[in-house]
Design an enzyme around this catalytic site. Structure first.
Site, PDB file in Angstrom:
ATOM      1  CB  THR A 222     -64.829 -23.969 -19.832  1.00 37.94           C
ATOM      2  OG1 THR A 222     -64.476 -23.882 -21.211  1.00 37.94           O
ATOM      3  CG2 THR A 222     -64.083 -25.135 -19.200  1.00 37.94           C
TER       4      THR A 222
ATOM      5  CD  GLN B 290     -40.868 -10.862  11.246  1.00 39.74           C
ATOM      6  OE1 GLN B 290     -40.607  -9.651  11.199  1.00 39.74           O
ATOM      7  NE2 GLN B 290     -39.978 -11.800  10.928  1.00 39.74           N
TER       8      GLN B 290
ATOM      9  CE  LYS C  47     -64.427 -19.861 -21.438  1.00 34.75           C
ATOM     10  NZ  LYS C  47     -64.062 -20.786 -22.527  1.00 34.75           N
TER      11      LYS C  47
ATOM     12  CG  HIS D   5     -34.767  -4.167   1.815  1.00 33.50           C
ATOM     13  ND1 HIS D   5     -35.073  -4.273   3.150  1.00 33.50           N
ATOM     14  CD2 HIS D   5     -34.714  -5.442   1.340  1.00 33.50           C
ATOM     15  CE1 HIS D   5     -35.183  -5.556   3.479  1.00 33.50           C
ATOM     16  NE2 HIS D   5     -34.973  -6.274   2.393  1.00 33.50           N
TER      17      HIS D   5
END
Length: 313
Positions: free
Chosen positions: A60, A242, A13, A270
């Protein structure tokens, strides 16, 4: 003709919205608002896919009911911390159903901020504030099914959509140059991203993991992310997202020994200086003051950073 096989399976679920309110005797109240996904898997469910045999299928709807049942019956302190509640739901499922091998429970928090008046928090009124989204996922797998005596417990926590921006102290220079490279060196630039950060805990003992200060680790991960982005001088002088990402993760690992590894995904949103030279105005490089945000395409940088003992694989 060769019969196809089920390579992997899980069902359950999703988007179970559950709210727990804790009412203290002095009138002070707390609220936790979650969206829960519970998935069950195990080899014995294969017949429900290949033969239409539902005898072992835990509906579920029953899984949904379990979430609400545990939200009510567990001690409040086990519900109000998402990592603990997710692991309690997963443990309940694999303990109750012998044919369930793995249970994955993911919780996305829907935070409410307490209203404040005259610098005092209101005892029972809250508002929704736009901010990052906190989430967690607990996965408990039986090592020797159907026995639940030995288990591998993994809790992954994190946040996403933490939008940050700084107007200076970011650069990108000295990158690979060839005939397809048109981007100029940018010794100073605006930097903006929507941070996705997640960290992982792994152990065989659920009780040990549940004792971890999950809320403090969450706050510390966010604090290190923001502080590295804004204030760590190593992130100013190195010319890459990075490096900033690595510094963020390294700080989290050093502050919290219980964290096994840290993953970041940072889309580079950007902001480019708009060329106003056709109008006789300087607005490039050192003269840049007016920028055009560019949503697409964007850079996308990821990394998983772990302790040296974990290795690369």
């Amino acid at each position: 003709m060769e019969t196809s096989i089920v390579k992997s399976q899980a069902y359950g679920k999703d988007r179970v919205r559950v709210v727990r309110v804790v009412r203290h005797a002095d009138g002070w109240q707390e609220i936790a608002d979650y969206s829960v996904r519970c998935l069950l898997s195990g080899d014995q469910f294969e017949s429900s896919y290949t033969k239409g045999d539902n005898k072992l299928v835990v509906a579920t709807d029953s899984q949904k009911n379990t979430v609400f049942y545990l939200a009510k019956t567990l001690p409040a302190e086990k519900v109000m911390v998402p990592e603990v509640f997710a692991s309690e739901v997963a443990a309940f499922m694999i303990n109750k159903y012998a044919h369930v091998t793995t249970c994955q429970v993911k919780i996305i928090t829907k935070p409410w901020e307490r209203m404040a008046f005259d610098n005092k928090g209101h005892p029972h009124s809250f508002y929704r504030e736009g901010k990052e989204t906190r989430w967690t996922e607990a996965v408990i797998t039986k090592v020797n099914p159907p026995s639940a005596e030995q288990r591998k417990v993994t809790i992954t926590s994190g946040f996403y959509d933490l939008e940050v921006l700084k107007t200076t102290n970011s650069s990108f220079t000295d990158f690979w140059r060839d005939e397809l490279a048109t981007l100029p060196d940018m010794p100073d630039r605006m930097l903006s991203t929507k941070v996705l950060c997640q960290w992982k805990f792994i152990d065989s003992c659920l009780g040990k993991l549940q004792q971890l200060p999950f809320d403090s680790i969450y706050s510390g991960a966010k604090r290190n992310t923001l502080d590295a982005f804004a204030n760590d001088p190593r992130a100013w002088v190195h010319a890459s997202v990075q490096t900033t990402m690595y510094i963020m993760a390294d700080r989290i690992l050093n502050e919290f020994p219980s964290v096994d590894d840290v993953y970041y995904a940072l889309p580079n949103i950007h902001y480019f200086p708009f060329d106003l030279s056709p109008f006789g105005l300087k607005n490039l490089q050192a003269d840049a003051e007016v920028y055009m945000p560019i949503a697409d395409p964007s850079g996308y940088i990821t990394a998983t950073v772990s302790r040296p003992s974990k290795g690369k694989f």
